[in-house]
Each structure stands twice: as C-alpha cells, then as structure tokens.
Design a protein around this motif. Structure first.
Motif, PDB file in Angstrom:
ATOM      1  N   PRO A  54       0.858  -0.856  -0.185  1.00  0.00           N
ATOM      2  CA  PRO A  54       0.043   0.488   0.051  1.00  0.00           C
ATOM      3  C   PRO A  54       0.695   1.335   0.257  1.00  0.00           C
ATOM      4  O   PRO A  54       1.893   1.604   0.318  1.00  0.00           O
ATOM      5  CB  PRO A  54      -0.980  -0.492   0.986  1.00  0.00           C
ATOM      6  N   VAL A  55       0.012   2.256  -0.318  1.00  0.00           N
ATOM      7  CA  VAL A  55       1.066   3.431  -0.632  1.00  0.00           C
ATOM      8  C   VAL A  55       0.775   4.896   0.326  1.00  0.00           C
ATOM      9  O   VAL A  55      -0.717   4.494   0.505  1.00  0.00           O
ATOM     10  CB  VAL A  55       1.553   3.950  -1.799  1.00  0.00           C
ATOM     11  N   ILE A  56       1.338   5.449   1.117  1.00  0.00           N
ATOM     12  CA  ILE A  56       1.153   6.322   2.073  1.00  0.00           C
ATOM     13  C   ILE A  56       1.771   7.309   1.468  1.00  0.00           C
ATOM     14  O   ILE A  56       2.268   8.166   0.402  1.00  0.00           O
ATOM     15  CB  ILE A  56       2.251   6.781   3.650  1.00  0.00           C
ATOM     16  N   LYS A  70      -8.299  -6.116   1.526  1.00  0.00           N
ATOM     17  CA  LYS A  70      -9.641  -4.543   1.741  1.00  0.00           C
ATOM     18  C   LYS A  70      -8.822  -3.576   0.469  1.00  0.00           C
ATOM     19  O   LYS A  70      -9.179  -2.642   0.678  1.00  0.00           O
ATOM     20  CB  LYS A  70     -10.319  -4.758   2.412  1.00  0.00           C
ATOM     21  N   LEU A  71      -7.748  -3.644   0.079  1.00  0.00           N
ATOM     22  CA  LEU A  71      -6.823  -2.762  -0.278  1.00  0.00           C
ATOM     23  C   LEU A  71      -7.198  -2.167  -2.146  1.00  0.00           C
ATOM     24  O   LEU A  71      -7.515  -3.245  -2.380  1.00  0.00           O
ATOM     25  CB  LEU A  71      -5.219  -2.960  -0.111  1.00  0.00           C
ATOM     26  N   THR A  72      -8.233  -1.296  -2.123  1.00  0.00           N
ATOM     27  CA  THR A  72      -7.669  -1.039  -3.869  1.00  0.00           C
ATOM     28  C   THR A  72      -6.888  -0.994  -4.900  1.00  0.00           C
ATOM     29  O   THR A  72      -6.067  -0.146  -4.061  1.00  0.00           O
ATOM     30  CB  THR A  72      -9.171   0.234  -3.461  1.00  0.00           C
ATOM     31  N   PRO A  73      -6.693  -1.472  -6.089  1.00  0.00           N
ATOM     32  CA  PRO A  73      -5.950  -1.201  -7.115  1.00  0.00           C
ATOM     33  C   PRO A  73      -5.293   0.434  -6.639  1.00  0.00           C
ATOM     34  O   PRO A  73      -4.124   0.710  -6.872  1.00  0.00           O
ATOM     35  CB  PRO A  73      -7.054  -0.783  -7.769  1.00  0.00           C
ATOM     36  N   GLU A  74      -6.322   1.497  -6.076  1.00  0.00           N
ATOM     37  CA  GLU A  74      -5.825   2.959  -6.221  1.00  0.00           C
ATOM     38  C   GLU A  74      -4.665   3.797  -4.965  1.00  0.00           C
ATOM     39  O   GLU A  74      -3.767   3.799  -5.323  1.00  0.00           O
ATOM     40  CB  GLU A  74      -6.916   3.986  -5.899  1.00  0.00           C
ATOM     41  N   GLU A  75      -4.940   2.006  -3.566  1.00  0.00           N
ATOM     42  CA  GLU A  75      -4.587   2.066  -2.554  1.00  0.00           C
ATOM     43  C   GLU A  75      -2.727   1.883  -2.659  1.00  0.00           C
ATOM     44  O   GLU A  75      -1.855   1.629  -1.832  1.00  0.00           O
ATOM     45  CB  GLU A  75      -5.229   1.675  -1.309  1.00  0.00           C
ATOM     46  N   MET A  76      -2.612   1.083  -3.524  1.00  0.00           N
ATOM     47  CA  MET A  76      -1.365   0.568  -4.467  1.00  0.00           C
ATOM     48  C   MET A  76      -0.203   0.884  -5.532  1.00  0.00           C
ATOM     49  O   MET A  76       0.161   1.062  -5.801  1.00  0.00           O
ATOM     50  CB  MET A  76      -1.835  -1.528  -4.302  1.00  0.00           C
TER      51      MET A  76
END
Length: 294
Positions: A169-171, A197-203
């Motif tokens: 995931p990306v901060i 539950k991570l969305t593609p946008e969050e990675m």
C-alpha cells in the motif's frame, strides 16, 4: 483471460502487466499478441522461455499447489524489475538508541489517537526528508525519451506481509504529515492489506518503497527495486552492540539498526547511495534532525 491467452497462443509469463501490482489485463494480452507489448526482458533481447522442469517424481513424492493471484502478480513484477533494472545494494547501520527512547516516550500519545508510533512510521518521515534532499531517488527513467522524470510529490510504498503474499500500500504526501498521522495511516492500510480490502488505487503511485523486516529478524537483505521506481530501503532487526565512546574512553551498549538501499545504477551512483544512507542514519541517530529536516 487465461482462455484468451490460450486462444491467442500467448505465454502470460512473458506479458508485462499494466494494471495495479502489474496485473495483466485482456488489453495487455491482445497487445502482446499483436506485437505491441514488450516481454519482461531487457530492451532488444528476445524473451527466453522457461526451461521445462525435471520429473521430480523420480526422486520422491511431490504435490502441487496453485499460485494465488497475488503470488502470480509478484512473479511477473519481480521478473520484470529484475530484467529491466541493473541493481546495486548499499548497506549501512544507524544508532537508534535516542530515537527508540523518543518513540517509547510518545507512543502513548499515538495510541490515544488510535494508532501506533512504530519505527516504520518514523522511517517514512526520515525517508521523505532524504528524498527531498536527494531528488534523484524520487525519480524514474524514461528510456524512450532519454529523460529523467523527477516527481514533486513524495508517495512511499510500505511492504506488508500478509497470509496470501506481499502487498505494498502507498502512503501519500508523506512529507506533509506528522509522524503520529503517518502511524495512524500506516496501521489502517496494513490492516486493509491483511484483510485483502485494499483498492487498486491504494497500491498505485509510489515513488519510493520501504520494506521493514525488523519485526521478523535478520541482519540484512537486498530488496528488489519496484520498477518504475529507482530505489527501495530494506530494514532489519535492531540489536544491542558495544560502541566506543571516545569522550568517556569506554564501550557502551547502543541500539544499532542495520538497513540497506537497493538502487537503479543507471541513474544513481554508489557515492550518491552512500550519501543517502548516511543522511538517513544521521536523521535516525539525532531525533532533533527529524523535526529540523522533516
């Protein structure tokens, strides 16, 4: 998609995915079949098919287990990164004795806000300061245009170990947030990663990555650059070591944290990597600098 690949005679292991975590789409398969997508191999080099495995059954009992989707994506992205990026790893150590004392002191304040003041949260802030001081590490190489793309944002990926595989995931905008806020966000995305539950946008969108294995152990490792990024930091477990104190004329126990930096040698030279690591070490060794530089 596998059926489409079979119909078109495409080996999915040779297709470079354009989706989140390098997932392959139907469009990627069709473009590859039409000759419009490059295989995961150095530019200009033919894609070598994987050699057939020997018959392990001749040597003893075996069993097979299908790879998870996450593991298949990891296979593709790691193969792509390894084939595209000439990597070198720089190793260093930081005395985190004072930083650990500060972390424990202010840990309860973070917990009151629902988060944890972890070393990874501190490393995020330190890395953001280092990326500002050394913008080449926050860039990407555009080989087609012979240009370097410098990013004016600092989004840092954090590798999270999950039961189904590694997720990153990306901060976002790390340089604009305090350490406690980073700890809160880190805890939230790590929980979402483990719950799948991570969305593609969050990675997506990371410009640098941190992989912290200190909670598991080890004295050092060489992480693989997450292309199209140009560098990744690996952190190992801290340990108490005797360090000579010249003023006192004696050894004293200090908490020493080993870390490494793997970088794309096409853009970053060894001296630059050494300076980057020294900057990180000095920030970790003196908590005052975290506020001053960060």
């Amino acid at each position: 998609m596998r059926r489409l690949a079979r119909d078109l005679g495409v080996d999915l292991m040779q297709v470079a995915g354009s989706g989140p975590a390098y997932r392959i789409s139907e469009g990627d398969v069709r473009r590859f079949a039409e000759g419009g997508a490059a295989p995961a191999a150095p530019a200009g080099a033919p894609a070598a098919p994987a050699p057939a495995l020997p018959d392990f059954g001749k040597f003893g009992p075996t069993r097979r287990e299908a790879m998870s989707g996450i593991r298949r994506a990891t296979v593709r992205s790691m193969a792509q990164a390894w084939s595209l990026v000439p990597m070198v790893t720089q190793f260093d150590k930081a005395d985190v004795t004072e930083m650990e004392a500060l972390r424990k002191k202010y840990g309860p304040r973070a917990e009151k806000r629902g988060g944890k003041l972890t070393m990874t949260a501190i490393l995020l802030k330190v890395a953001a300061a280092a990326l500002k001081a050394f913008p080449k590490f926050n860039a990407s190489i555009d080989t087609a245009a012979n240009e370097v793309v410098f990013k004016d944002y600092i989004h840092i990926g954090v590798a999270v170990d999950t039961p189904t595989g590694l997720l990153v995931p990306v901060i976002r905008d790390v340089d604009k947030k305090g350490v406690i806020q980073l700890g809160l966000e880190l805890g939230e995305v790590a929980a979402k990663a483990r719950d799948r539950k991570l969305t593609p946008e969050e990675m997506q969108g990371a410009s640098f990555t941190i992989s912290n294995l200190g909670g598991i152990g080890g004295t050092g490792f060489t992480p693989i650059v997450n292309w199209p990024e140009v560098a990744i930091m690996g952190v190992s477990r801290s340990s108490t070591e005797p360090v000579w104190n010249a003023e006192k004329g004696e050894f004293e126990p200090r908490n020493i944290m080993p870390f490494s930096l793997t970088y794309d040698h096409r853009l970053i030279d060894g001296a630059d990597a050494a300076r980057f690591c020294r900057f990180v070490a000095e920030m970790l060794e003196d908590p005052f600098l975290l506020g001053f530089e960060g």
